[in-house]
Design an enzyme around this catalytic site. Structure first.
Site, PDB file in Angstrom:
ATOM      1  CB  THR A   1      15.352 -28.104 -13.345  1.00 23.07           C
ATOM      2  OG1 THR A   1      14.193 -28.506 -14.079  1.00 23.07           O
ATOM      3  CG2 THR A   1      15.954 -29.283 -12.631  1.00 23.07           C
TER       4      THR A   1
ATOM      5  CG  ASP B   1      27.171 -25.171 -13.202  1.00 20.54           C
ATOM      6  OD1 ASP B   1      26.360 -26.050 -13.537  1.00 20.54           O
ATOM      7  OD2 ASP B   1      27.122 -24.005 -13.652  1.00 20.54           O
TER       8      ASP B   1
ATOM      9  CE  LYS C   1      19.971 -29.380  -7.494  1.00 19.23           C
ATOM     10  NZ  LYS C   1      19.154 -30.636  -7.587  1.00 19.23           N
TER      11      LYS C   1
ATOM     12  CD  GLN D   1      17.779 -32.104 -20.106  1.00 22.03           C
ATOM     13  OE1 GLN D   1      18.340 -32.067 -21.190  1.00 22.03           O
ATOM     14  NE2 GLN D   1      17.946 -31.157 -19.192  1.00 22.03           N
ATOM     15  CB  VAL D   2      19.780 -36.594 -15.141  1.00 28.26           C
ATOM     16  CG1 VAL D   2      20.641 -37.544 -14.342  1.00 28.26           C
ATOM     17  CG2 VAL D   2      20.605 -35.416 -15.648  1.00 28.26           C
TER      18      VAL D   2
ATOM     19  CE1 TYR E   1      17.956 -26.003 -10.159  1.00 24.69           C
ATOM     20  CE2 TYR E   1      19.991 -24.930 -10.843  1.00 24.69           C
ATOM     21  CZ  TYR E   1      19.214 -26.070 -10.729  1.00 24.69           C
ATOM     22  OH  TYR E   1      19.701 -27.274 -11.183  1.00 24.69           O
TER      23      TYR E   1
HETATM   24  N1  LIG Z   1      19.536 -29.178 -16.522  1.00 24.30           N
HETATM   25  C1  LIG Z   1      20.747 -28.714 -16.231  1.00 24.30           C
HETATM   26  O1  LIG Z   1      21.383 -27.986 -17.034  1.00 24.30           O
HETATM   27  C2  LIG Z   1      21.406 -29.078 -14.928  1.00 24.30           C
HETATM   28  C3  LIG Z   1      22.674 -28.568 -14.652  1.00 24.30           C
HETATM   29  C4  LIG Z   1      23.288 -28.914 -13.444  1.00 24.30           C
HETATM   30  C5  LIG Z   1      22.647 -29.749 -12.541  1.00 24.30           C
HETATM   31  N2  LIG Z   1      21.404 -30.211 -12.823  1.00 24.30           N
HETATM   32  C6  LIG Z   1      20.769 -31.073 -11.830  1.00 24.30           C
HETATM   33  O2  LIG Z   1      20.715 -32.377 -12.383  1.00 24.30           O
HETATM   34  C7  LIG Z   1      19.519 -33.050 -11.953  1.00 24.30           C
HETATM   35  C8  LIG Z   1      18.724 -33.546 -13.151  1.00 24.30           C
HETATM   36  O3  LIG Z   1      18.379 -32.431 -13.983  1.00 24.30           O
HETATM   37  P1  LIG Z   1      17.573 -32.627 -15.338  1.00 24.30           P
HETATM   38  O4  LIG Z   1      18.225 -31.749 -16.346  1.00 24.30           O
HETATM   39  O5  LIG Z   1      17.384 -34.084 -15.633  1.00 24.30           O
HETATM   40  O6  LIG Z   1      16.194 -31.972 -14.930  1.00 24.30           O
HETATM   41  P2  LIG Z   1      14.819 -31.983 -15.742  1.00 24.30           P
HETATM   42  O7  LIG Z   1      15.016 -32.541 -17.107  1.00 24.30           O
HETATM   43  O8  LIG Z   1      14.235 -30.624 -15.590  1.00 24.30           O
HETATM   44  O9  LIG Z   1      13.947 -33.017 -14.920  1.00 24.30           O
HETATM   45  C9  LIG Z   1      13.536 -32.734 -13.605  1.00 24.30           C
HETATM   46  C10 LIG Z   1      12.796 -33.936 -13.094  1.00 24.30           C
HETATM   47  O10 LIG Z   1      12.375 -33.664 -11.764  1.00 24.30           O
HETATM   48  C11 LIG Z   1      10.997 -33.978 -11.668  1.00 24.30           C
HETATM   49  N3  LIG Z   1      10.322 -33.187 -10.654  1.00 24.30           N
HETATM   50  C12 LIG Z   1      10.162 -31.832 -10.606  1.00 24.30           C
HETATM   51  N4  LIG Z   1       9.420 -31.506  -9.553  1.00 24.30           N
HETATM   52  C13 LIG Z   1       9.095 -32.662  -8.920  1.00 24.30           C
HETATM   53  C14 LIG Z   1       8.345 -32.983  -7.777  1.00 24.30           C
HETATM   54  N5  LIG Z   1       7.723 -32.036  -7.063  1.00 24.30           N
HETATM   55  N6  LIG Z   1       8.226 -34.273  -7.401  1.00 24.30           N
HETATM   56  C15 LIG Z   1       8.829 -35.248  -8.107  1.00 24.30           C
HETATM   57  N7  LIG Z   1       9.541 -35.017  -9.234  1.00 24.30           N
HETATM   58  C16 LIG Z   1       9.676 -33.729  -9.627  1.00 24.30           C
HETATM   59  C17 LIG Z   1      10.426 -33.668 -13.040  1.00 24.30           C
HETATM   60  O11 LIG Z   1       9.184 -34.306 -13.167  1.00 24.30           O
HETATM   61  P3  LIG Z   1       7.987 -33.700 -14.092  1.00 24.30           P
HETATM   62  O12 LIG Z   1       8.333 -34.115 -15.504  1.00 24.30           O
HETATM   63  O13 LIG Z   1       6.776 -34.361 -13.570  1.00 24.30           O
HETATM   64  O14 LIG Z   1       8.027 -32.207 -13.899  1.00 24.30           O
HETATM   65  C18 LIG Z   1      11.516 -34.249 -13.918  1.00 24.30           C
HETATM   66  O15 LIG Z   1      11.384 -35.640 -14.033  1.00 24.30           O
HETATM   67  C19 LIG Z   1      18.765 -32.038 -11.082  1.00 24.30           C
HETATM   68  O16 LIG Z   1      19.088 -32.277  -9.745  1.00 24.30           O
HETATM   69  C20 LIG Z   1      19.323 -30.692 -11.506  1.00 24.30           C
HETATM   70  O17 LIG Z   1      19.248 -29.754 -10.457  1.00 24.30           O
HETATM   71  C21 LIG Z   1      20.785 -29.915 -13.999  1.00 24.30           C
END
Ligand SMILES: NC(=O)c1ccc[n+]([C@@H]2O[C@H](COP(=O)([O-])OP(=O)(O)OC[C@H]3O[C@@H](n4cnc5c(N)ncnc54)[C@H](OP(=O)(O)O)[C@@H]3O)[C@@H](O)[C@H]2O)c1
Length: 301
Positions: free
Chosen positions: A61, A101, A128, A11-12, A124
């Site tokens: 995630t 968070d 992080k 997403q990000v 998780y």
């Molecule tokens: N989602 C939330 O509510 C939330 C809240 C707070 C903070 N965050 C943080 O914000 C950031 C972005 O989150 P998001 O919501 O965009 O996450 P997301 O939509 O789940 O996307 C995660 C990304 O990481 C990639 N990834 C996972 N395992 C990997 C690996 N082994 N090697 C390389 N890439 C890998 C995934 O690739 P694939 O598609 O190939 O799996 C995907 O592109 C993260 O650091 C997360 O911890 C997220």
């Protein structure tokens, strides 16, 4: 400027790729280019890609699955960011990394400040936090961005799940005692672009001004229940026919999940303004363009 963006299928990462291409040459790196589950392969891949700036939203995630895949979560979220940070530090390449968070225990009702003491409730969250510590130990120019409750009109997330369930069911039950700010990928990407665009020649000093750590989320607060209600009202206002008639509020205990989640996910946004002059849009306002996009897709389907 060559901007390496990881996690571009997420997403990000997707929002960053779209937004940052106005600031430089984006090098999109999915897991076939940089696999964070294999940290020893990262330095060579980074040598090849030779970025001037690294933006790393890639992460493990799957919050509930992490309880059973502790080792993998810690490799991807803790060890790999450390390897990237050490590579970047040796070359003085600025690094923007993302955290959550979920590093907090969610007690109380006060928004979490960057310097509030972390105490993760889940694997998780702990993984992080390990990533944050590894980035700081790398001692290069870095900015760790803590965000919360991320969603987008694409992908698998709360917005999409509620939209689907609202089409299928007449009654929804949604947790009402966890409070935070739903934050679109676009809000995060706009804020990062705002930080980078202000003076990309001076990033290490600008990151240091925030002590290398800043909260970025939409402003305001709601519960998951409040968020769901707003999504449903917003889709109806756009002419989408939904089956749902009522949304019952649940207490967290009534919706048990494998991983514990914080009750209080509020993030204090003072530093975002003080260090970078940015004011985050409200969660409700920033939901509108995502609902426009989602409604368009739902009409097509
Ligand atoms: N989602 C939330 O509510 C939330 C809240 C707070 C903070 N965050 C943080 O914000 C950031 C972005 O989150 P998001 O919501 O965009 O996450 P997301 O939509 O789940 O996307 C995660 C990304 O990481 C990639 N990834 C996972 N395992 C990997 C690996 N082994 N090697 C390389 N890439 C890998 C995934 O690739 P694939 O598609 O190939 O799996 C995907 O592109 C993260 O650091 C997360 O911890 C997220």
């Amino acid at each position: 400027m060559r901007i390496l963006v990881t996690g571009v299928t997420g997403q990000v990462g997707k929002a960053l790729t779209e937004r940052l291409c106005r600031l430089g040459d984006v090098i999109p790196a999915d897991r076939s280019v940089l696999n964070l589950a294999e940290p020893s392969t990262l330095p060579e891949a980074l040598d090849r890609l030779s970025p001037d700036l690294i933006v790393n939203p890639a992460a493990y995630t799957a919050v509930d699955r992490a309880e059973d895949e502790r080792e993998l979560a810690f490799i991807v979220n803790g060890e790999a960011p450390g390897v990237i940070a050490r590579w970047a530090s040796r070359r003085q390449v600025p690094l923007v990394h993302f955290s959550t968070d979920y590093v907090f225990d969610g007690q109380g009702e006060t928004p979490w400040h960057e310097d509030s003491p972390p105490a993760p409730l889940s694997v998780y969250g702990a993984s992080k936090l390990a990533g944050e510590e590894a980035i700081r130990a790398g001692a290069g120019p870095h900015l760790i961005v803590r965000t919360s409750w991320v969603y987008a009109a694409t992908g698998v997330n709360f917005l999409k799940t509620i939209a689907r369930l609202a089409c299928e069911r007449t009654e929804l039950k949604v947790v009402a005692d966890q409070v935070g700010a739903p934050t679109s990928g676009r809000v995060i990407a706009d804020a990062i672009a705002g930080i980078l665009a202000a003076d990309s020649t001076n990033l290490p000093q600008r990151f240091a001004k925030a002590n290398g750590l800043v909260n970025i989320a939409a402003s305001g607060e709601t519960s998951w229940h409040g968020f769901a209600a707003r999504i449903i009202d917003g889709l109806r206002a756009r002419g989408i026919k939904l089956a749902v008639q009522s949304i019952a509020p649940l207490r967290t205990e009534e919706f048990p999940t494998r991983a514990k989640r914080p009750h209080n996910s509020r993030l204090d946004l003072t530093r975002l303004n003080a260090a970078f002059g940015l004011i985050a849009p409200s969660w409700a306002d920033s939901l509108e363009p995502e609902l426009d996009k989602l409604a368009r897709e739902m009409r097509i389907e």
